[in-house]
Scaffold this active site. Structure first.
Site, PDB file in Angstrom:
ATOM      1  CG  ASN A   1      -6.448   2.310   1.238  1.00 32.23           C
ATOM      2  OD1 ASN A   1      -6.436   2.208   2.111  1.00 32.23           O
ATOM      3  ND2 ASN A   1      -5.832   3.035   0.272  1.00 32.23           N
TER       4      ASN A   1
ATOM      5  N   GLY B   1      -0.225  -1.141   0.230  1.00 35.51           N
ATOM      6  CA  GLY B   1       0.752  -1.728   0.966  1.00 35.51           C
ATOM      7  C   GLY B   1       0.588  -2.964   1.836  1.00 35.51           C
TER       8      GLY B   1
ATOM      9  CE1 TYR C   1      11.656   6.313   8.288  1.00 34.64           C
ATOM     10  CE2 TYR C   1      13.717   5.761   7.025  1.00 34.64           C
ATOM     11  CZ  TYR C   1      12.185   5.361   7.550  1.00 34.64           C
ATOM     12  OH  TYR C   1      12.004   4.124   7.466  1.00 34.64           O
TER      13      TYR C   1
HETATM   14  N1  LIG Z   1       6.585   0.128   4.549  1.00 35.59           N
HETATM   15  C1  LIG Z   1       7.533  -0.265   5.708  1.00 35.59           C
HETATM   16  O1  LIG Z   1       8.969  -0.183   5.177  1.00 35.59           O
HETATM   17  C2  LIG Z   1       7.081  -0.400   6.903  1.00 35.59           C
HETATM   18  C3  LIG Z   1       8.358  -0.715   8.160  1.00 35.59           C
HETATM   19  C4  LIG Z   1       7.545  -0.491   9.491  1.00 35.59           C
HETATM   20  C5  LIG Z   1       6.542  -0.608   9.701  1.00 35.59           C
HETATM   21  N2  LIG Z   1       5.448  -0.346   8.887  1.00 35.59           N
HETATM   22  C6  LIG Z   1       4.311  -0.261   9.045  1.00 35.59           C
HETATM   23  O2  LIG Z   1       3.442  -0.871   8.395  1.00 35.59           O
HETATM   24  C7  LIG Z   1       1.757  -0.436   8.298  1.00 35.59           C
HETATM   25  C8  LIG Z   1       1.636  -0.475   6.962  1.00 35.59           C
HETATM   26  O3  LIG Z   1       2.184   0.820   6.203  1.00 35.59           O
HETATM   27  P1  LIG Z   1       2.571   0.381   4.798  1.00 35.59           P
HETATM   28  O4  LIG Z   1       3.917   0.366   4.849  1.00 35.59           O
HETATM   29  O5  LIG Z   1       1.569  -0.559   4.215  1.00 35.59           O
HETATM   30  O6  LIG Z   1       2.049   1.950   4.258  1.00 35.59           O
HETATM   31  P2  LIG Z   1       0.962   2.262   3.296  1.00 35.59           P
HETATM   32  O7  LIG Z   1       0.995   1.681   2.156  1.00 35.59           O
HETATM   33  O8  LIG Z   1       0.879   3.796   3.105  1.00 35.59           O
HETATM   34  O9  LIG Z   1      -0.314   2.013   3.915  1.00 35.59           O
HETATM   35  C9  LIG Z   1      -0.670   2.550   5.114  1.00 35.59           C
HETATM   36  C10 LIG Z   1      -2.303   2.462   5.205  1.00 35.59           C
HETATM   37  O10 LIG Z   1      -2.792   3.096   6.270  1.00 35.59           O
HETATM   38  C11 LIG Z   1      -3.867   3.906   5.730  1.00 35.59           C
HETATM   39  N3  LIG Z   1      -4.061   5.059   6.543  1.00 35.59           N
HETATM   40  C12 LIG Z   1      -3.068   6.200   6.914  1.00 35.59           C
HETATM   41  N4  LIG Z   1      -3.777   7.192   7.642  1.00 35.59           N
HETATM   42  C13 LIG Z   1      -5.040   6.729   7.742  1.00 35.59           C
HETATM   43  C14 LIG Z   1      -6.158   7.341   8.568  1.00 35.59           C
HETATM   44  N5  LIG Z   1      -6.092   8.323   9.119  1.00 35.59           N
HETATM   45  N6  LIG Z   1      -7.304   6.836   8.680  1.00 35.59           N
HETATM   46  C15 LIG Z   1      -7.330   5.478   8.102  1.00 35.59           C
HETATM   47  N7  LIG Z   1      -6.355   4.807   7.536  1.00 35.59           N
HETATM   48  C16 LIG Z   1      -5.071   5.756   7.391  1.00 35.59           C
HETATM   49  C17 LIG Z   1      -3.834   4.421   4.442  1.00 35.59           C
HETATM   50  O11 LIG Z   1      -4.618   4.959   3.678  1.00 35.59           O
HETATM   51  P3  LIG Z   1      -4.511   5.831   2.296  1.00 35.59           P
HETATM   52  O12 LIG Z   1      -4.122   4.837   1.354  1.00 35.59           O
HETATM   53  O13 LIG Z   1      -5.769   6.524   2.200  1.00 35.59           O
HETATM   54  O14 LIG Z   1      -3.453   6.780   3.006  1.00 35.59           O
HETATM   55  C18 LIG Z   1      -3.026   2.909   4.056  1.00 35.59           C
HETATM   56  O15 LIG Z   1      -4.124   2.024   3.502  1.00 35.59           O
HETATM   57  C19 LIG Z   1       1.998   0.927   8.857  1.00 35.59           C
HETATM   58  O16 LIG Z   1       1.579   0.878  10.465  1.00 35.59           O
HETATM   59  C20 LIG Z   1       3.451   1.519   8.984  1.00 35.59           C
HETATM   60  O17 LIG Z   1       3.842   2.242  10.137  1.00 35.59           O
HETATM   61  C21 LIG Z   1       5.836  -0.060   7.493  1.00 35.59           C
END
Ligand SMILES: NC(=O)c1ccc[n+]([C@@H]2O[C@H](COP(=O)([O-])OP(=O)(O)OC[C@H]3O[C@@H](n4cnc5c(N)ncnc54)[C@H](OP(=O)(O)O)[C@@H]3O)[C@@H](O)[C@H]2O)c1
Length: 301
Positions: free
Chosen positions: A15, A17, A167
């Protein structure tokens, strides 16, 4: 016609990112996308945006809170009732927490969402992935994994919890440990899947402007994420490697690898420690009650 046309792709945390963009790009290629989200309203908003932007109405929403192992087991039962195949599983959802929290099932929350959830979801869907082969498992790790460590005696971080405030410090936060575990899980999984037609790869999306860290419960880390925003790439760029691994013919037979910017990369030495990969796998099975015939969970102390 795209190779991805009609493929059933399950994307967790779709939903927002990177996950939302991954779902959108795959829907654009004609995939049947199943969005696993925890919040129905946020999920439906994203789903309708994706349908509107892509013109693909084969975008389904399924609800599951990945911090709850019982919910994951229920989800996979429901998924199997609805779908008789699964071509691509993308374990994308992830979260950061500033303070140590324990779920109602007794798991430290970062470990539960970032590591135990993809492990269990994959385990529960493996029969379907195998019967759908050739199929793909894609796990989203992080560049921070290189700072992580795996302490088998303290997987729950009871002795040493380092939240998002850590962090930027030298010693890694628990988040980094869970992302290293995701990497090691992928490498071990790939070995176990040789000959099945199911591939397992892991990726680093880069530094991406998303909601990650915003809801960590710490004002200082939310502020920090705001400050670094100019250095981050947009979610479309951040999702490129996930989409590549899900759809490209170039990686059909590649397994047990890590990718960044759509290229195979080498990860930190500890991630390739075969003995630790095996021990982590065995310990995880015990924690999740997967190795016990009575299916009794053994929460580590
Ligand atoms: N952004 C970066 O720079 C970065 C860098 C390295 C790795 N990552 C990885 O990329 C992946 C995506 O993250 P993002 O950056 O796109 O962040 P994000 O926008 O916060 O997206 C994270 C997603 O995970 C969902 N989520 C969190 N807790 C959950 C739960 N208990 N049950 C079901 N869904 C859950 C969130 O849902 P809600 O909206 O309901 O919270 C959201 O849809 C993650 O694994 C993150 O660790 C990101």
């Amino acid at each position: 016609m795209s190779e991805t046309q009609g493929k059933i792709c399950l994307v967790t945390g779709s939903n927002s990112g990177i996950g939302k963009q991954t779902a959108l790009s795959l829907a654009k290629m004609g995939a049947h996308v199943v969005m696993l989200v925890r919040n129905p309203e946020r999920g439906e908003k994203a789903r309708s945006e994706i349908v509107k932007q892509t013109g693909n109405s084969s975008v389904d929403l399924m609800i599951c809170d990945l911090s709850c192992m019982e919910a994951i087991r229920h989800f996979t039962q429901e998924f199997k009732k609805k779908y008789s195949k699964l071509d691509v599983l993308i374990n994308n959802a992830g979260a950061m927490f500033s303070k140590r929290e324990v779920t109602s099932e007794g798991f430290e929350r970062t470990l539960a969402v970032n590591y135990l959830a993809p492990f269990l979801l994959t385990h529960e869907l493996l029969d379907l992935l195998k019967s759908s082969a050739p199929s793909r498992i894609i796990n989203v790790s992080s560049g921070l994994a290189k700072n992580g460590n795996v302490n088998l005696d303290d997987l729950q971080s009871e002795k040493n919890y380092r939240g998002t405030k850590a962090y930027s410090r030298v010693r890694a936060p628990v988040y980094a440990n869970t992302k290293l575990m995701v990497m090691m899980f992928t490498y071990e999984l790939a070995k176990r899947l040789i000959g099945t037609g199911v591939t397992a790869n892991v990726l680093l999306p880069g530094f991406v402007a998303t909601n990650l860290g915003k809801n960590s419960g710490s004002l200082s880390s939310a502020l920090m994420f705001k400050m670094v925003r100019p250095m981050q790439v947009n979610p479309k760029k951040g999702a490129e490697t996930s989409v590549y691994l899900a759809s490209s013919n170039e990686v059909t037979n590649m397994t047990g690898k890590c990718f960044a910017k759509k290229q195979e990369i080498t990860t930190c030495p500890i991630s390739y420690d075969k003995e630790l990969q095996k021990q982590l796998w065995n310990r995880t099975e015990i924690i999740l009650g997967l190795s016990d015939k009575n299916n009794k969970k053994q929460i580590p102390s």
